[in-house]
Design an enzyme around this catalytic site. Sequence first.
Site, mmCIF file in Angstrom:
data_model
loop_
_atom_site.group_PDB
_atom_site.id
_atom_site.type_symbol
_atom_site.label_atom_id
_atom_site.label_comp_id
_atom_site.label_asym_id
_atom_site.label_seq_id
_atom_site.Cartn_x
_atom_site.Cartn_y
_atom_site.Cartn_z
ATOM 1 N N SER A 1 -74.189 64.583 33.896
ATOM 2 C CA SER A 1 -73.336 64.229 35.021
ATOM 3 C C SER A 1 -72.609 65.471 35.552
ATOM 4 O O SER A 1 -73.253 66.459 35.906
ATOM 5 C CB SER A 1 -72.369 63.119 34.588
ATOM 6 O OG SER A 1 -71.725 62.543 35.696
ATOM 7 N N ASP B 1 -78.758 54.338 38.684
ATOM 8 C CA ASP B 1 -77.481 54.995 38.417
ATOM 9 C C ASP B 1 -76.482 54.671 39.524
ATOM 10 O O ASP B 1 -76.664 55.082 40.662
ATOM 11 C CB ASP B 1 -77.698 56.514 38.326
ATOM 12 C CG ASP B 1 -76.488 57.280 37.837
ATOM 13 O OD1 ASP B 1 -75.357 56.767 37.988
ATOM 14 O OD2 ASP B 1 -76.662 58.387 37.300
ATOM 15 N N HIS C 1 -76.127 55.028 34.479
ATOM 16 C CA HIS C 1 -75.513 56.353 34.265
ATOM 17 C C HIS C 1 -75.236 56.536 32.774
ATOM 18 O O HIS C 1 -74.082 56.476 32.319
ATOM 19 C CB HIS C 1 -74.232 56.469 35.080
ATOM 20 C CG HIS C 1 -73.715 57.871 35.197
ATOM 21 N ND1 HIS C 1 -74.430 58.878 35.819
ATOM 22 C CD2 HIS C 1 -72.555 58.449 34.779
ATOM 23 C CE1 HIS C 1 -73.734 60.004 35.783
ATOM 24 N NE2 HIS C 1 -72.597 59.768 35.140
#
Length: 241
Positions: free
Chosen positions: A113, A166, A198
């Site tokens: 991320s 996601d 995610h």
Amino acid sequence: MSIAPVIIEATVKHTSTLIFLHGLGDTGHGWIPALATIRPPSMKVICPTAPTMPVTLNAGFRMPSWFDLRTLDISGPEDEEGIKSAAQNIKAMIDDEVTKGIAANRILLGGFSQGGALALFTALTYNQPLAGVVALSCWLPLHKQFPGLKTNADDIPIFQAHGDFDPVVPYKFGQLSASLLKSFMKNVTFKTYNGVSHTSSEEEMDDVREVLASWSGDDRNRKSSKLDVSGSATAQCCLIS
């Protein structure tokens, strides 16, 4: 970085290093269990913790963050100063490993991320070729300034992975970043994980295991795999935040 990084030392002769950067709100401990399982025995793993700061996207709430996040809009404003400052900190960690005897081309950057975003930016703007970048569920920061900002070699291997379900860092952001990277980098692999949110999965971690083995040249923790990390593949598959 005021908090000492979490380190997994190599269990045999140390010949490569992975610096892995966590996502927003996490710490260096978050990815240690997974990375300890998949890294080659000759690889040292360093997982730093981001400084705690107010995050605009989260109403100014203070949390571990590599830089400020101001919007989820890929075309929105970015914390350019914070991104570049964070990258300098990671470059200092790379330099420290080099002074300890590990050549830059034996050092890998990775992240999830926001951490993956910083890993990409740092690798592209470092002054020596690295062994590769593992970029999970992320995007390329300051993308409008590339390839102008790039100071590194064109052939650094990049393994980018993203779940197509996601809701935090949308899949299309990963796709757009990969498309841009492929326009000026020669060795980019983008892998899609179907139905994945995610987060991460055993299948993705097995793929990362293969990447680490391939790039480090240490097969002792490798599983048999058909994963193509040559830069030509766009495979389909499934996603530890």
